[in-house]
Design a protein around this motif. Structure first.
Motif, PDB file in Angstrom:
ATOM      1  N   ASP A  95      31.110  29.385  47.853  1.00 27.38           N
ATOM      2  CA  ASP A  95      31.306  30.118  46.613  1.00 27.38           C
ATOM      3  C   ASP A  95      31.083  31.598  46.898  1.00 27.38           C
ATOM      4  O   ASP A  95      29.990  32.014  47.291  1.00 27.38           O
ATOM      5  CB  ASP A  95      30.310  29.618  45.566  1.00 27.38           C
ATOM      6  CG  ASP A  95      30.469  30.317  44.221  1.00 27.38           C
ATOM      7  OD1 ASP A  95      31.384  31.155  44.083  1.00 27.38           O
ATOM      8  OD2 ASP A  95      29.668  30.031  43.313  1.00 27.38           O
ATOM      9  N   LEU A  96      32.114  32.409  46.707  1.00 27.08           N
ATOM     10  CA  LEU A  96      32.016  33.838  46.996  1.00 27.08           C
ATOM     11  C   LEU A  96      31.407  34.629  45.846  1.00 27.08           C
ATOM     12  O   LEU A  96      31.220  35.846  45.971  1.00 27.08           O
ATOM     13  CB  LEU A  96      33.394  34.391  47.350  1.00 27.08           C
ATOM     14  CG  LEU A  96      34.065  33.795  48.591  1.00 27.08           C
ATOM     15  CD1 LEU A  96      35.354  34.534  48.904  1.00 27.08           C
ATOM     16  CD2 LEU A  96      33.130  33.821  49.791  1.00 27.08           C
ATOM     17  N   ASP A 114      29.711  37.732  47.292  1.00 25.22           N
ATOM     18  CA  ASP A 114      28.256  37.748  47.385  1.00 25.22           C
ATOM     19  C   ASP A 114      27.725  37.453  48.785  1.00 25.22           C
ATOM     20  O   ASP A 114      26.767  38.093  49.223  1.00 25.22           O
ATOM     21  CB  ASP A 114      27.659  36.747  46.393  1.00 25.22           C
ATOM     22  CG  ASP A 114      27.514  37.322  44.992  1.00 25.22           C
ATOM     23  OD1 ASP A 114      27.460  38.572  44.858  1.00 25.22           O
ATOM     24  OD2 ASP A 114      27.465  36.541  44.035  1.00 25.22           O
ATOM     25  N   PRO A 115      28.297  36.480  49.521  1.00 26.93           N
ATOM     26  CA  PRO A 115      27.736  36.169  50.837  1.00 26.93           C
ATOM     27  C   PRO A 115      27.792  37.334  51.824  1.00 26.93           C
ATOM     28  O   PRO A 115      27.068  37.332  52.818  1.00 26.93           O
ATOM     29  CB  PRO A 115      28.599  34.997  51.324  1.00 26.93           C
ATOM     30  CG  PRO A 115      29.097  34.359  50.073  1.00 26.93           C
ATOM     31  CD  PRO A 115      29.330  35.509  49.140  1.00 26.93           C
ATOM     32  N   ALA A 151      42.105  33.529  43.568  1.00 26.43           N
ATOM     33  CA  ALA A 151      41.788  32.111  43.751  1.00 26.43           C
ATOM     34  C   ALA A 151      40.292  31.839  43.624  1.00 26.43           C
ATOM     35  O   ALA A 151      39.886  30.697  43.387  1.00 26.43           O
ATOM     36  CB  ALA A 151      42.290  31.639  45.112  1.00 26.43           C
ATOM     37  N   GLU A 152      39.486  32.906  43.752  1.00 26.46           N
ATOM     38  CA  GLU A 152      38.036  32.771  43.611  1.00 26.46           C
ATOM     39  C   GLU A 152      37.575  32.926  42.162  1.00 26.46           C
ATOM     40  O   GLU A 152      36.374  32.910  41.884  1.00 26.46           O
ATOM     41  CB  GLU A 152      37.329  33.806  44.491  1.00 26.46           C
ATOM     42  CG  GLU A 152      37.534  33.588  45.981  1.00 26.46           C
ATOM     43  CD  GLU A 152      36.909  32.300  46.476  1.00 26.46           C
ATOM     44  OE1 GLU A 152      35.835  31.927  45.959  1.00 26.46           O
ATOM     45  OE2 GLU A 152      37.490  31.662  47.370  1.00 26.46           O
ATOM     46  N   GLY A 153      38.530  33.088  41.242  1.00 29.73           N
ATOM     47  CA  GLY A 153      38.185  33.175  39.829  1.00 29.73           C
ATOM     48  C   GLY A 153      37.981  34.572  39.296  1.00 29.73           C
ATOM     49  O   GLY A 153      37.512  34.747  38.162  1.00 29.73           O
ATOM     50  N   ALA A 154      38.344  35.580  40.073  1.00 29.65           N
ATOM     51  CA  ALA A 154      38.192  36.960  39.614  1.00 29.65           C
ATOM     52  C   ALA A 154      39.347  37.358  38.697  1.00 29.65           C
ATOM     53  O   ALA A 154      40.443  36.808  38.777  1.00 29.65           O
ATOM     54  CB  ALA A 154      38.135  37.914  40.803  1.00 29.65           C
ATOM     55  N   ASN A 155      39.080  38.326  37.823  1.00 27.90           N
ATOM     56  CA  ASN A 155      40.149  39.000  37.093  1.00 27.90           C
ATOM     57  C   ASN A 155      40.765  40.003  38.063  1.00 27.90           C
ATOM     58  O   ASN A 155      40.048  40.824  38.632  1.00 27.90           O
ATOM     59  CB  ASN A 155      39.598  39.754  35.884  1.00 27.90           C
ATOM     60  CG  ASN A 155      38.768  38.868  34.978  1.00 27.90           C
ATOM     61  OD1 ASN A 155      39.154  37.759  34.666  1.00 27.90           O
ATOM     62  ND2 ASN A 155      37.605  39.364  34.563  1.00 27.90           N
ATOM     63  N   VAL A 156      42.074  39.957  38.228  1.00 32.81           N
ATOM     64  CA  VAL A 156      42.716  40.772  39.254  1.00 32.81           C
ATOM     65  C   VAL A 156      43.739  41.717  38.634  1.00 32.81           C
ATOM     66  O   VAL A 156      44.570  41.308  37.826  1.00 32.81           O
ATOM     67  CB  VAL A 156      43.389  39.891  40.322  1.00 32.81           C
ATOM     68  CG1 VAL A 156      44.228  40.731  41.273  1.00 32.81           C
ATOM     69  CG2 VAL A 156      42.330  39.112  41.110  1.00 32.81           C
TER      70      VAL A 156
END
Length: 257
Positions: free
Chosen positions: A2-3, A237-238, A29-34
């Motif tokens: 999970d990023l 985050d990582p 694809a990581e769920g961000a608003n782009v």
């Protein structure tokens, strides 16, 4: 992995094709608003329509007010910008001996000025919130200047120096600043560079590409999605303890550490 990008807002410059598009897709694809942007609003909107939560914006970042207009056009519903990915087209090929002072000015105007302005507009909010990611899509020419790309080598090295300085200044505020350096990735720009090299040397583009592949330990050109995955990681985050770094995504092309 999970990023930690779900719900964050990411602005991906020059993301209607190539490495910018691949980065936008990976972060989306990581769920961000782009926010997808480019000179072609139609193309930006078409790509955004394929992503889970995205907006396409037409903007010329080389225009004097381009960065300001882009930030102003970012949807308010997305919230403040958490991730800024700097990207843009590189200058035309050319030798160092042949460039003019006007060429130098143009290279800085394309590869440094709009990037600095975008940072100036987004960095204060990142520092205030205690979290931010600034990532520049650069070139392996920063690590080892590329023959025949004098203006690109010049402008990208100037941006790298600025970003490295900035990284140390904002690290304690939870903001990371990094560069991701592509080698030979299978994009339209690389195809154009191969075509230009073919014209200069009297060979075919396929012969030029075959010769390039033989210089890459991985034995092939990279795929845009491989680059996008690396970019998404550096924005997550990582990667919070990675800053002031230029990471190469080049299949081992540059032989230095």
């Amino acid at each position: 992995m999970d990023l930690g990008l779900k719900g964050r807002t990411a602005l991906i410059c020059a993301s209607t094709q190539g490495l910018g598009e691949a980065t936008a897709r990976a972060i989306a694809a990581e769920g961000a608003n782009v926010v997808v942007c480019g000179r072609s609003g139609e193309q930006a909107r078409a790509i955004a329509a394929e992503l889970p939560n995205a907006e396409g914006i037409a903007v010329d970042l080389l225009a004097a007010d381009g960065p300001d207009r882009l930030i102003a056009a970012t949807p308010k519903a997305f919230g403040p910008i958490d991730v800024l990915v700097l990207n843009g087209p590189g200058p035309e090929p050319g030798t160092a001996a042949d460039i003019t002072s006007q060429d130098v000015t143009a290279a800085v105007d394309a590869l440094v000025r709009p990037q600095q302005r975008l940072i100036a507009l987004t960095l204060p909010g990142m520092r205030e919130r205690g979290w931010g990611r600034i990532l520049a899509i650069g070139s392996s020419g920063i690590a080892a200047p590329l023959p025949g790309l004098a203006l690109s080598n010049l402008g990208r090295a100037a941006l790298a120096g600025y970003l490295k300085t900035l990284a140390a200044e904002v690290a304690a505020d939870g903001v990371t600043v990094n560069l991701l350096l592509p080698g030979r990735i299978g994009t339209e720009r690389v195809a154009r560079l191969d075509a230009a090299a073919a014209k200069r040397t009297g060979r075919s583009p396929s012969e030029v590409a075959d010769k390039s592949r033989r210089t890459i330990p991985a034995g092939r050109y990279g795929r845009p999605e491989e680059f996008g995955a690396a970019a998404a990681f550096l924005c997550g985050d990582p990667a919070s303890y990675i800053t002031g770094t230029a990471l190469r995504c080049d299949g081992g092309l540059v032989r230095s550490l």
